[in-house]
Motif scaffolding. Structure first.
Motif, PDB file in Angstrom:
ATOM      1  N   PRO A 181       0.632  -1.403  -0.016  1.00 47.33           N
ATOM      2  CA  PRO A 181       0.226  -0.103   0.010  1.00 47.33           C
ATOM      3  C   PRO A 181       0.989   1.058   0.523  1.00 47.33           C
ATOM      4  O   PRO A 181       2.077   1.135   0.602  1.00 47.33           O
ATOM      5  N   ASP A 182       0.196   2.425  -0.549  1.00 46.66           N
ATOM      6  CA  ASP A 182       0.930   3.807  -0.561  1.00 46.66           C
ATOM      7  C   ASP A 182       1.439   4.346   0.580  1.00 46.66           C
ATOM      8  O   ASP A 182       0.409   4.033   1.673  1.00 46.66           O
ATOM      9  N   ASN A 183       2.432   4.401   1.383  1.00 45.47           N
ATOM     10  CA  ASN A 183       2.894   5.511   2.560  1.00 45.47           C
ATOM     11  C   ASN A 183       2.754   3.872   3.369  1.00 45.47           C
ATOM     12  O   ASN A 183       3.017   4.568   4.784  1.00 45.47           O
ATOM     13  N   GLN A 184       3.586   3.005   2.791  1.00 46.98           N
ATOM     14  CA  GLN A 184       3.432   2.242   4.176  1.00 46.98           C
ATOM     15  C   GLN A 184       4.522   2.333   4.642  1.00 46.98           C
ATOM     16  O   GLN A 184       5.633   2.097   4.500  1.00 46.98           O
ATOM     17  N   ASN A 185       3.992   2.586   6.643  1.00 47.24           N
ATOM     18  CA  ASN A 185       5.602   2.624   7.298  1.00 47.24           C
ATOM     19  C   ASN A 185       6.474   1.277   7.237  1.00 47.24           C
ATOM     20  O   ASN A 185       6.087   0.350   7.003  1.00 47.24           O
ATOM     21  N   PRO A 186       7.437   1.881   7.189  1.00 46.37           N
ATOM     22  CA  PRO A 186       8.561   1.091   6.955  1.00 46.37           C
ATOM     23  C   PRO A 186       8.990   0.028   7.641  1.00 46.37           C
ATOM     24  O   PRO A 186       9.193  -0.829   6.871  1.00 46.37           O
ATOM     25  N   TYR A 226       6.289  -2.913   7.005  1.00 50.86           N
ATOM     26  CA  TYR A 226       6.747  -3.009   5.682  1.00 50.86           C
ATOM     27  C   TYR A 226       7.875  -4.255   6.151  1.00 50.86           C
ATOM     28  O   TYR A 226       7.712  -5.281   5.593  1.00 50.86           O
ATOM     29  N   ILE A 227       8.700  -4.273   6.791  1.00 47.32           N
ATOM     30  CA  ILE A 227      10.283  -4.955   6.909  1.00 47.32           C
ATOM     31  C   ILE A 227       9.229  -6.900   7.533  1.00 47.32           C
ATOM     32  O   ILE A 227       9.413  -7.046   7.449  1.00 47.32           O
ATOM     33  N   VAL A 228       8.567  -6.191   9.136  1.00 49.05           N
ATOM     34  CA  VAL A 228       7.609  -6.913   9.393  1.00 49.05           C
ATOM     35  C   VAL A 228       6.847  -8.153   9.209  1.00 49.05           C
ATOM     36  O   VAL A 228       7.153  -9.053   8.682  1.00 49.05           O
ATOM     37  N   LYS A 229       6.232  -7.491   7.939  1.00 50.87           N
ATOM     38  CA  LYS A 229       5.232  -8.033   6.756  1.00 50.87           C
ATOM     39  C   LYS A 229       6.266  -9.087   5.907  1.00 50.87           C
ATOM     40  O   LYS A 229       5.389 -10.290   5.446  1.00 50.87           O
ATOM     41  N   GLY A 230       7.054  -8.049   5.107  1.00 51.43           N
ATOM     42  CA  GLY A 230       8.010  -8.572   4.061  1.00 51.43           C
ATOM     43  C   GLY A 230       8.515  -9.336   4.617  1.00 51.43           C
ATOM     44  O   GLY A 230       8.561 -10.785   3.830  1.00 51.43           O
ATOM     45  N   LEU A 231       8.996  -9.572   6.268  1.00 51.40           N
ATOM     46  CA  LEU A 231      10.067 -10.686   6.413  1.00 51.40           C
ATOM     47  C   LEU A 231       9.308 -12.112   6.400  1.00 51.40           C
ATOM     48  O   LEU A 231       9.954 -12.963   6.405  1.00 51.40           O
ATOM     49  N   ALA A 232       7.751 -11.784   6.702  1.00 53.41           N
ATOM     50  CA  ALA A 232       6.546 -13.068   6.945  1.00 53.41           C
ATOM     51  C   ALA A 232       6.087 -13.118   6.434  1.00 53.41           C
ATOM     52  O   ALA A 232       5.306 -14.249   6.200  1.00 53.41           O
ATOM     53  N   GLY A 233       6.150 -13.014   4.824  1.00 52.83           N
ATOM     54  CA  GLY A 233       5.700 -12.777   3.603  1.00 52.83           C
ATOM     55  C   GLY A 233       4.144 -12.985   3.415  1.00 52.83           C
ATOM     56  O   GLY A 233       3.460 -13.154   3.233  1.00 52.83           O
ATOM     57  N   GLY A 234       3.556 -11.739   4.588  1.00 57.65           N
ATOM     58  CA  GLY A 234       3.029 -10.554   5.044  1.00 57.65           C
ATOM     59  C   GLY A 234       2.388  -9.589   3.163  1.00 57.65           C
ATOM     60  O   GLY A 234       1.176  -9.254   2.970  1.00 57.65           O
ATOM     61  N   TYR A 262       8.261 -12.512  -0.267  1.00 57.78           N
ATOM     62  CA  TYR A 262       9.007 -12.221   1.482  1.00 57.78           C
ATOM     63  C   TYR A 262      10.865 -11.452   1.062  1.00 57.78           C
ATOM     64  O   TYR A 262      11.675 -12.032  -0.390  1.00 57.78           O
ATOM     65  N   PHE A 263      10.801 -10.414   2.170  1.00 57.09           N
ATOM     66  CA  PHE A 263      11.841 -10.254   1.895  1.00 57.09           C
ATOM     67  C   PHE A 263      13.358 -10.415   1.636  1.00 57.09           C
ATOM     68  O   PHE A 263      13.875  -9.627   0.838  1.00 57.09           O
TER      69      PHE A 263
END
Length: 615
Positions: free
Chosen positions: A177-182, A185-193, A248-249
């Protein structure tokens, strides 16, 4: 009886009966092809029993990712009659599957209905692809997703109407999503969100996003592929556009997916599937190593410099008089009726205006105001009054990304302490520090993740230090012009000893710092003020500060030195403040090896001799 015979003949001649009959005759071939590695690769299944990495149900005609069921359903769909919209036929939607199956089952080509895949033909310029390029976008510290760079694939069309910036490229990225909190983003990116998809667009959109807005260089690696391999790659890229994957980040990211796509045609590994992380730069290191059909896979390397790189090159390659004119015009609010400008000849004036155009576009990234537009118009009118002439040719001597030091580190150190000597093994997943060799000399920064130190001392093995993330950006000015450069900053999150006198008093720490850095020739000087949040250990409290003064410089390409002095103050606790220093040296400029020597004082003194291996 006559009517029955006519009806039977009609059924036998129908497309449904014909398709079923052919599928029956191909049963042995279906069993063989369903486990073929290439068919599994087209389905993005690592093995027959594993699930497909594509989670989009629209990618599977059978309703499941079972390789045999999908093969049977694909053959039936290819043989099915053509509906009103030919682009929806399986021959157009799954063109790579269709092409491969026709090679494996020669009789299939005769039985297929005729279709015109207009959408694919327009997208591929009717397959007039002259070459394929892998594009590396350099790292961008403004977005966690881009810290380590990015990969694109570009299809270079031979159609005359397609200019460079209109070439088609393929991108892979998370749907964020636009303006996603970094942090989110990192937490969801690491977890496959997040889900991620392949998308396409004209190359100019990426030069605008990466080169103009994010000030990232683009490096184009043209690949020596055969026409058949380029067609094969084009077909499968078309099948993948818009298909959902889990993102996955660390691993199943752009590097992993683009490598997977290229591996389909070169039949060589570009990235380790066993390694728990994947980085774009690793793909380019590997591309440069590979021989394909007896020749280097990389045929040509082209740099597409960022707006900032063009500004710096234009300014640094200008004469002293022209640089003085640029600075004077900026200081005087873009008034051109100045002695510094008027004394130049028309060619020099044109070059000064080009530098100022790049400078204003550089400023527009953070301040796109009405005043900037008026200033650009003012410069444009001045340029139109000058006679026409060729654009200034700038020289860019940057080393290509694959010539940099490899990103992952394994280091063994012998450490002399005031107590007993120690042996330390260090593993750093990524990427570089202030001493790393073979990097852009203007890039004085550090960026590392998952940096683990295991120490053997006093017959005991312990986790001595762990840094999940460390970023230090000196944000240097490369021209000296106003607003080129800014404040230096640091972010660090890890687990470390409070000082060297207590090697078993580790605490979880979060450090943030801000300061200023200056570059003088090949040396960089900086002052920083850090704040540290940490666990209360040895009455240290939870808050302390470090005031730092340091320099990084090179005596030779094989010898880089960092010298740093600091003062640590504990706030609101009884712990004693102290002065500390650190001297680190790196010897060697190999991509694979270096030798490091360090001395550090923090209440106690340590000396270190380290051998580093990079891969």
């Amino acid at each position: 009886m006559k009517l029955f015979c006519i009806a039977l003949l009609s059924i036998l001649a129908s497309p449904v009966w014909s398709a079923s009959n052919n599928l029956f005759r191909w049963q042995a071939d279906i069993e063989r092809l369903a486990v073929d590695p290439y068919w599994l690769a087209l389905l993005h299944k690592p093995s027959v029993k594993s699930n497909s990495e594509i989670i989009d149900p629209g990618f599977f005609l059978s309703g499941s990712d079972d390789s045999r069921a999908e093969l049977t359903a694909t053959l039936a769909a290819l043989l099915a009659p053509v509906a009103a919209d030919e682009n929806e036929h399986a021959q157009c939607r799954f063109i790579a599957r269709s092409h491969w199956l026709q090679q494996q089952l020669p009789q299939l080509s005769i039985l297929l209905p005729k279709v015109q895949c207009d959408l694919f033909n327009r997208w591929s310029d009717h397959q007039q692809i002259e070459s394929v390029s892998a594009i590396f976008a350099s790292g961008y510290l403004g977005n966690p997703a881009s810290f380590y760079g990015h990969i694109l694939l570009k299809f270079n069309s031979s159609a005359e109407k397609r200019a460079l910036l209109q070439q088609q490229n393929i991108n892979f990225g998370a749907a964020v999503p636009d303006n996603q909190n970094p942090l989110i983003y990192i937490v969801k990116g690491l977890a496959g969100g997040y889900n991620a998809v392949f998308s396409y667009g004209d190359f100019y959109r990426n030069t605008q996003t990466y080169g103009e807005n994010e000030l990232r260089d683009l490096w184009e690696y043209k690949l020596a592929l055969t026409p058949a391999e380029m067609q094969q790659l084009l077909f499968h890229a078309w099948e993948l556009i818009g298909r959902d994957y889990i993102y996955y980040f660390l691993k199943e990211n752009c590097a992993y997916r683009m490598a997977e796509l290229l591996e389909l045609v070169i039949q060589q590994r570009l990235i380790s599937k066993r390694q728990p992380y994947a980085m774009p730069i690793s793909v380019f290191h590997r591309l440069a190593e590979i021989k394909h059909h007896g020749r280097p896979l990389v045929a040509e390397i082209i740099q597409h410099p960022s707006r900032q790189k063009r500004l710096v090159a234009g300014y640094q390659q200008a004469t002293d008089k022209m640089q003085q004119a640029v600075a004077a015009i900026i200081v005087n609010n873009y008034i051109l009726d100045l002695e510094e400008f008027q004394s130049l000849n028309t060619s020099e004036q044109s070059q000064v205006l080009e530098i100022l155009f790049d400078y204003l576009e550089f400023l527009n990234i953070s301040d796109d105001s009405v005043q900037r537009t008026q200033q650009k118009n003012q410069l444009l009118r001045a340029r139109l009054r000058l006679p026409p002439g060729p654009q200034t040719r700038l020289a860019f001597n940057d080393a290509a990304p694959h010539l940099s030091t490899y990103p992952s580190l394994l280091q063994v150190s012998w450490i002399e302490t005031e107590q007993k000597p120690a042996l330390e093994v260090r593993f750093r997943a990524t990427y570089y520090d202030l001493l790393t060799a073979n990097r852009d000399k203007a890039m004085f920064s550090a960026l590392s993740m998952f940096d683990l130190h295991l120490r053997q001392q006093n017959n005991s093995l312990q986790l001595y230090r762990f840094e999940l993330l460390n970023i230090e950006n000196m944000n240097l000015s490369q021209t000296g012009l106003p607003e080129d450069g800014g404040l230096a900053w640091k972010v660090n999150f890890g687990y470390a000893a409070e000082n060297l006198a207590c090697w078993r008093c580790q605490t979880v720490q979060f450090t943030g710092g801000i300061g200023k850095a200056w570059q003088v020739n090949n040396a960089m000087f900086y002052v920083m003020q850090d704040g540290r949040l940490h666990q209360n250990q040895q009455y240290s409290g939870v808050l302390s500060t470090d005031s730092r003064l340091g320099t990084v410089f090179e005596l030779d390409t094989v010898w880089r030195i960092q010298l740093e002095f600091g003062y640590r103050a504990y706030l609101g606790s009884a712990a004693e403040n102290f002065v500390w220093y650190r001297l680190q040296q790196r010897f060697g400029n190999s991509q694979r090896w270096d030798l490091r020597v360090a001395v550090e004082r923090q209440r106690s003194t340590e000396g270190r001799l380290a051998v580093s291996y990079y891969w």
